[in-house]
Scaffold this motif. Structure first.
Motif, mmCIF file in Angstrom:
data_model
loop_
_atom_site.group_PDB
_atom_site.id
_atom_site.type_symbol
_atom_site.label_atom_id
_atom_site.label_comp_id
_atom_site.label_asym_id
_atom_site.label_seq_id
_atom_site.Cartn_x
_atom_site.Cartn_y
_atom_site.Cartn_z
ATOM 1 N N PHE A 105 0.835 -1.196 0.000
ATOM 2 C CA PHE A 105 0.000 0.000 0.000
ATOM 3 C C PHE A 105 0.874 1.251 0.000
ATOM 4 C CE2 PHE A 105 -2.082 -3.381 2.476
ATOM 5 C CZ PHE A 105 -3.139 -3.663 1.625
ATOM 6 N N SER A 106 0.444 2.250 -0.735
ATOM 7 C CA SER A 106 1.220 3.498 -0.809
ATOM 8 C C SER A 106 1.284 4.201 0.547
ATOM 9 C CB SER A 106 0.590 4.445 -1.838
ATOM 10 O OG SER A 106 0.549 3.850 -3.108
ATOM 11 N N TYR A 107 0.208 4.065 1.301
ATOM 12 C CA TYR A 107 0.105 4.718 2.601
ATOM 13 C C TYR A 107 -0.491 3.714 3.589
ATOM 14 C CZ TYR A 107 0.206 8.619 -0.700
ATOM 15 O OH TYR A 107 0.537 9.468 -1.729
ATOM 16 N N PRO A 155 -6.038 5.211 1.900
ATOM 17 C CA PRO A 155 -5.571 6.370 1.142
ATOM 18 C C PRO A 155 -4.733 5.858 -0.043
ATOM 19 C CG PRO A 155 -4.917 6.464 3.471
ATOM 20 C CD PRO A 155 -5.329 5.070 3.176
ATOM 21 N N HIS A 156 -4.880 6.481 -1.190
ATOM 22 C CA HIS A 156 -4.114 6.001 -2.335
ATOM 23 C C HIS A 156 -3.992 7.103 -3.379
ATOM 24 C CE1 HIS A 156 -7.890 5.396 -4.719
ATOM 25 N NE2 HIS A 156 -8.406 5.068 -3.532
ATOM 26 N N GLY A 157 -3.012 6.930 -4.251
ATOM 27 C CA GLY A 157 -2.858 7.799 -5.402
ATOM 28 C C GLY A 157 -2.350 9.192 -5.112
ATOM 29 N N PHE A 158 -2.430 10.007 -6.153
ATOM 30 C CA PHE A 158 -1.937 11.377 -6.073
ATOM 31 C C PHE A 158 -2.731 12.225 -7.056
ATOM 32 C CE2 PHE A 158 0.892 14.734 -7.692
ATOM 33 C CZ PHE A 158 1.186 15.387 -6.507
ATOM 34 N N PHE A 191 -5.961 6.492 -9.009
ATOM 35 C CA PHE A 191 -7.237 6.896 -8.418
ATOM 36 C C PHE A 191 -8.119 5.708 -8.065
ATOM 37 C CE2 PHE A 191 -7.763 6.973 -13.009
ATOM 38 C CZ PHE A 191 -8.917 6.234 -13.193
ATOM 39 N N LEU A 192 -7.697 4.499 -8.469
ATOM 40 C CA LEU A 192 -8.432 3.290 -8.116
ATOM 41 C C LEU A 192 -7.809 2.635 -6.891
ATOM 42 C CD1 LEU A 192 -8.940 1.701 -11.662
ATOM 43 C CD2 LEU A 192 -10.601 3.000 -10.316
ATOM 44 N N THR A 193 -8.657 2.115 -6.017
ATOM 45 C CA THR A 193 -8.167 1.440 -4.816
ATOM 46 C C THR A 193 -7.430 0.160 -5.181
ATOM 47 O OG1 THR A 193 -8.832 0.404 -2.739
ATOM 48 C CG2 THR A 193 -10.391 0.265 -4.549
ATOM 49 N N SER A 194 -6.509 -0.235 -4.316
ATOM 50 C CA SER A 194 -5.794 -1.501 -4.532
ATOM 51 C C SER A 194 -6.514 -2.674 -3.869
ATOM 52 C CB SER A 194 -4.368 -1.396 -3.978
ATOM 53 O OG SER A 194 -4.397 -1.206 -2.576
ATOM 54 N N ILE A 195 -7.575 -2.392 -3.110
ATOM 55 C CA ILE A 195 -8.329 -3.458 -2.439
ATOM 56 C C ILE A 195 -9.326 -4.069 -3.431
ATOM 57 C CG2 ILE A 195 -9.835 -4.076 -0.515
ATOM 58 C CD1 ILE A 195 -7.110 -3.076 0.396
ATOM 59 N N ARG A 196 -9.246 -5.387 -3.614
ATOM 60 C CA ARG A 196 -10.167 -6.090 -4.498
ATOM 61 C C ARG A 196 -11.313 -6.721 -3.741
ATOM 62 N NH1 ARG A 196 -10.210 -11.426 -6.001
ATOM 63 N NH2 ARG A 196 -8.140 -11.727 -5.080
ATOM 64 N N LYS A 197 -11.007 -7.290 -2.600
ATOM 65 C CA LYS A 197 -12.036 -8.043 -1.875
ATOM 66 C C LYS A 197 -11.702 -8.088 -0.392
ATOM 67 C CE LYS A 197 -12.205 -12.530 -2.543
ATOM 68 N NZ LYS A 197 -12.509 -13.875 -3.107
ATOM 69 N N ILE A 198 -12.731 -8.065 0.444
ATOM 70 C CA ILE A 198 -12.565 -8.372 1.865
ATOM 71 C C ILE A 198 -13.557 -9.453 2.240
ATOM 72 C CG2 ILE A 198 -11.593 -6.147 2.588
ATOM 73 C CD1 ILE A 198 -14.321 -5.273 3.467
ATOM 74 N N GLU A 199 -13.142 -10.366 3.112
ATOM 75 C CA GLU A 199 -13.981 -11.489 3.513
ATOM 76 C C GLU A 199 -13.964 -11.626 5.029
ATOM 77 O OE1 GLU A 199 -13.197 -15.090 0.773
ATOM 78 O OE2 GLU A 199 -11.418 -13.793 0.539
ATOM 79 N N LEU A 200 -15.106 -11.890 5.590
ATOM 80 C CA LEU A 200 -15.214 -12.193 7.016
ATOM 81 C C LEU A 200 -15.223 -13.721 7.133
ATOM 82 C CD1 LEU A 200 -15.507 -11.060 9.876
ATOM 83 C CD2 LEU A 200 -17.996 -11.040 9.534
ATOM 84 N N LEU A 201 -14.049 -14.304 7.346
ATOM 85 C CA LEU A 201 -13.900 -15.760 7.329
ATOM 86 C C LEU A 201 -14.496 -16.415 8.565
ATOM 87 C CD1 LEU A 201 -10.228 -16.048 6.006
ATOM 88 C CD2 LEU A 201 -12.371 -16.120 4.702
ATOM 89 N N ALA A 202 -14.472 -15.699 9.667
ATOM 90 C CA ALA A 202 -15.046 -16.228 10.907
ATOM 91 C C ALA A 202 -15.478 -15.059 11.772
ATOM 92 C CB ALA A 202 -14.034 -17.088 11.645
ATOM 93 N N ASP A 203 -16.579 -15.249 12.479
ATOM 94 C CA ASP A 203 -17.063 -14.184 13.365
ATOM 95 C C ASP A 203 -17.920 -14.830 14.437
ATOM 96 O OD1 ASP A 203 -17.423 -11.468 14.173
ATOM 97 O OD2 ASP A 203 -19.454 -11.563 13.345
ATOM 98 N N ASN A 204 -17.362 -14.987 15.603
ATOM 99 C CA ASN A 204 -18.080 -15.644 16.694
ATOM 100 C C ASN A 204 -17.720 -14.999 18.017
ATOM 101 O OD1 ASN A 204 -15.556 -16.906 17.578
ATOM 102 N ND2 ASN A 204 -15.818 -18.263 15.789
ATOM 103 N N GLU A 205 -18.158 -15.601 19.086
ATOM 104 C CA GLU A 205 -17.943 -15.036 20.407
ATOM 105 C C GLU A 205 -16.467 -14.922 20.762
ATOM 106 O OE1 GLU A 205 -18.826 -16.582 24.872
ATOM 107 O OE2 GLU A 205 -20.551 -16.617 23.508
ATOM 108 N N GLU A 206 -15.650 -15.823 20.169
ATOM 109 C CA GLU A 206 -14.240 -15.868 20.540
ATOM 110 C C GLU A 206 -13.366 -14.956 19.689
ATOM 111 O OE1 GLU A 206 -12.917 -19.884 20.576
ATOM 112 O OE2 GLU A 206 -14.180 -20.437 22.280
#
Length: 761
Positions: A552-554, A681-684, A695-710
């Motif tokens: 990431f640039s920043y 933050p990205h680009g200039f 001007f385009l984000t470098s993030i393609r995908k985010i995934e919540l692989l697990a989400d529980n009490e622990e």
């Protein structure tokens, strides 16, 4: 021995034995004895009996006189003060009958009067020219003539009105400055002039502030910045007049039992880290009377060791205040307006803090930026050192500032990352107590500064300070109906209702908690907090991590916000951004002909809905530009998630609310939901040179692989197929505990409260 004769020993009062024989019913002897008592008590507060003895001392005057012409910025400060005094000498002395509120003629005139008296009094000490002292004397005599005729200020806006000003606070500030002026010309005045001033002005004013009504007495004994100004002003005039009773009331409260007063304020209002419970903006304001009165105490009663009190809490408070800023601008948290290091209150604090702890040489870096000094002992000490002492530039760093007198009422987290210059990222994480009357209903809210700009914003306060047509210069009603409400902040609002249903009495009984934090790594800095009381039977848990990686640039921000309840709720989660929208991948409808407010109360009535949309894809992205950088929020949603674009200004007939825009996620009718977002933050962008990069984000995908009490596990994938895994614990926090977790068909072993790793390198 004749029982009608008494021997009185005053050694404890004035430092050496005085034996006085007094016969019963001897009125002359009793008068003499009373005079000796008064002299002795006065000696307790001002051992030298010299004036000036508050902020400026005789030794300080000598040092200033000997230093003139040697230190350019200190000379500039002296000349600025001299210009104020000289202009005043050539102007008519006007002490008008109080009429206006903040910003109005009489308000500003009385305020200018105390500045002019302070300037003239100081210049009298430095120059020895009697015309300065005579100006102060004449003005004070006019006030002594006016004050006995005054009732309460005609404005009915304040529950505690002053006599000279619309609120008692401003009367305290007037006395605070005027005590300094009186101290400077004290020896110029004859006894009858002093008697007149003290009988008709200073003692009645001190009595009015401390006990003029039950409400005034409550303020005087209150743990609040108004109480600090009240005790400081009464204590300072007490020191000038040699009035031990006033001084002790100021220090220890009206009953002198240490259950209130200045010393108790030091115990209650600051945490062990020097964080002030009302927040950074009011820490800036309160630090002025705290530091000045502390210096007055140090000059008159050094045995109290006020700057060492409570592990040097006032010196810590100055350091903490300086850390609560971005590029010199104080954080917008709770009620706040735009203020920076160059305000006079911080100039006072820096000079006094340095004088009383010259080992803190980083304060010289701030003084160098301020290029301004108090014309006092502390100011000349700082100015001298700035020219002869080697010092390193102030280093800003990530820090957790505990809240509460014992440091157990939550905390403010400050994470700094990236280049150590004016473009550095700074993220604030607010998990504190309410913050007294200036607090907001903003549990677990964040703000972000980056690239030299305020990017994810906190509104601060709806107030036009000292602009009389705008609510008398006071807080506008929209400060409560908008700025303090939960929906005005970068946090989750449940069922369109503010935290604690907007009830300050209930909110003040509770605080958020920090579950864990770790700012030690160059790769990840993380903080996690929870709030279990803001909404009935709703648990809120937020974990924020700032990641630095060559991908990431920043630095980027990963935000995991969990809401858990046994019943269904509608959740609104806005990101207030500064800048101009560029693009989004949601399908939205923009309302171009007619706008409607988002709701009818709790701040919703002030939000125009400009657009609304949905996204069939799980990953939603929203990009905007601010300054020379682009910013993209990438967030997880589902088929029920609605996305809104809002703008402030609805329900605001007087145009009091600034134009602020938000990208908002709405999750309807859920018992449990976890918002997962990445802010990149990205680009200039350079408009002058017509350059646009990345001007385009470098993030393609985010995934919540697990989400529980622990634990919660988030995977981030970039357009270049780099992947990152963050696992954050949700309970049983222990930095030494070993974990083995199966994630995405892999076993991850780690120690502590979180795990972060780049999966592809």
């Amino acid at each position: 021995m004749d029982t009608a004769i008494k021997t009185v020993i005053l050694s404890t009062l004035i430092g050496r034995p005085i034996y006085f024989v007094m016969k019963k019913n001897n009125k002359t002897a009793k008068k003499i004895f009373s005079s000796l008592i008064f002299i002795g008590l006065s000696a307790l507060i001002s051992a030298s009996g010299q004036h000036p003895n508050l902020l400026l001392t005789k030794q300080g005057v000598k040092e200033i006189q000997a230093s003139l012409g040697k230190y350019a910025n200190f000379d500039k400060s002296v000349n600025e003060l001299k210009a104020i005094a000289d202009k005043a000498l050539n102007s008519e002395i006007i002490v008008p009958l109080p009429l206006n509120e903040g910003g109005g003629y009489t308000h500003e005139k009385h305020k200018n009067n105390y500045y002019e008296m302070n300037a003239a009094g100081t210049m009298y000490q430095i120059s020895g020219k009697s015309e300065y002292a005579e100006f102060v004397r004449k003005m004070l005599m006019k006030y002594a003539e006016l004050y006995p005729t005054l009732g309460l200020h005609p404005s009915k806006r304040s529950e505690t009105p002053g006599k000279i000003f619309w609120q008692l606070l401003n009367d305290c500030v007037w006395l605070f400055h005027t005590a300094l002026a009186y101290d400077c010309i004290y020896d110029y005045l004859n006894s009858s002039q002093k008697t007149n001033l003290e009988k008709n002005l200073f003692r009645p004013m001190a009595e009015f502030i401390s006990n003029g009504s039950p409400a005034n007495n409550e303020v005087f004994n209150k743990m609040h910045n108004h109480g600090t100004w009240a005790t400081a002003s009464v204590g300072m005039i007490g020191y000038v007049m040699g009035d031990k009773n006033l001084v002790e009331k100021a220090l220890y409260g009206s009953n002198k039992d240490n259950k209130s007063g200045f010393i108790r304020q030091l115990d209650v209002l600051f945490s062990p880290d020097g964080y002030y419970t009302e927040g950074p903006y009011y820490q800036r304001y309160a630090i002025w009377p705290f530091m000045v009165f502390a210096q007055v105490i140090e000059n008159n009663q050094p045995e109290l060791k006020i700057f060492s009190y409570r592990d040097s809490v006032l010196l810590k408070a100055t350091n903490t205040l300086i850390q609560c800023a971005y590029n010199g601008n104080i954080f917008y948290l709770n009620d706040a307006l735009k203020k920076n290091y160059k305000t006079q209150e911080i100039v006072y604090a820096v000079d006094i803090a340095y004088k009383n702890n010259p080992k803190n040489t980083f304060l010289l870096d701030i003084a160098q930026q301020q290029k301004s000094f108090i014309v006092s002992d502390a100011g000349i000490a700082t100015a001298k050192s700035l020219n002869i002492v080697k010092y390193e530039p102030l280093q800003f760093h990530s820090v957790l500032l505990r809240d509460g007198a014992n440091g157990d009422e939550g905390a403010l987290g400050i994470i700094r990352a990236g280049k150590k210059d004016k473009t550095q990222m700074c993220l604030t994480f607010k998990a504190t107590s309410h913050g007294l009357s200036h607090g907001h209903y903003d549990k677990l809210s964040i703000s972000m500064y980056d690239g030299g700009n305020f990017v994810l914003t906190d509104y601060g306060a709806v107030r036009f300070l000292n602009i009389e047509p705008k609510s008398g210069g006071n807080y506008a009603k929209e400060n409560h109906s908008w700025a303090a409400q939960t929906i005005a902040h970068n946090t989750v609002t449940v069922d369109e209702t503010s935290n604690f249903n907007g009830n300050i009495k209930v909110s003040s009984l509770h605080h958020s908690d920090i579950q864990y934090y770790d700012f030690s790594s160059n790769q990840i800095q993380i903080i996690s907090g929870c709030e279990n009381n803001a909404y009935k039977n709703v648990k809120m848990q937020r974990t924020v991590a700032v990641i630095e990686n060559k991908t990431f640039s920043y630095p980027i921000v990963i935000d995991i916000f969990r809401i858990i309840s046994d019943s269904t709720h509608t959740l609104d989660f806005p990101f207030y951004y500064r800048g101009q929208m560029i693009s989004t991948n949601i399908q939205y409808q923009k309302f171009t002909a007619q706008l409607n407010p988002l709701g009818t109360k709790n701040g919703y009535q002030h939000l125009w809905v400009e657009a609304i949309g949905k996204n069939e894809k799980p990953v939603t992205q929203f990009t905007w530009v601010e300054g020379n950088r682009f910013y993209t929020i990438t967030t997880l949603g589902n088929s029920n998630t609605k996305y809104l674009m809002t703008r402030t200004g609805a329900g605001d007939p007087n145009f009091n609310i600034r134009n602020e825009t938000a990208f908002m996620m709405r999750q309807p009718m859920v018992k449990k939901h976890t918002f997962v977002s990445v802010v990149e933050p990205h680009g200039f962008y350079d408009e002058n040179k017509e350059i646009t990069e990345n001007f385009l984000t470098s993030i393609r995908k985010i995934e919540l692989l697990a989400d529980n009490e622990e634990y919660s596990a988030v995977k981030i994938s970039t357009v270049d197929n780099n992947t990152f895994l963050l696992i954050a614990l949700n309970k049983d926090f222990d930095k030494d505990r070993e974990h083995s977790i199966k994630i995405d068909n892999q076993t991850v072993q780690f120690k502590g409260n979180y795990y972060f790793n780049e999966l592809t390198k």
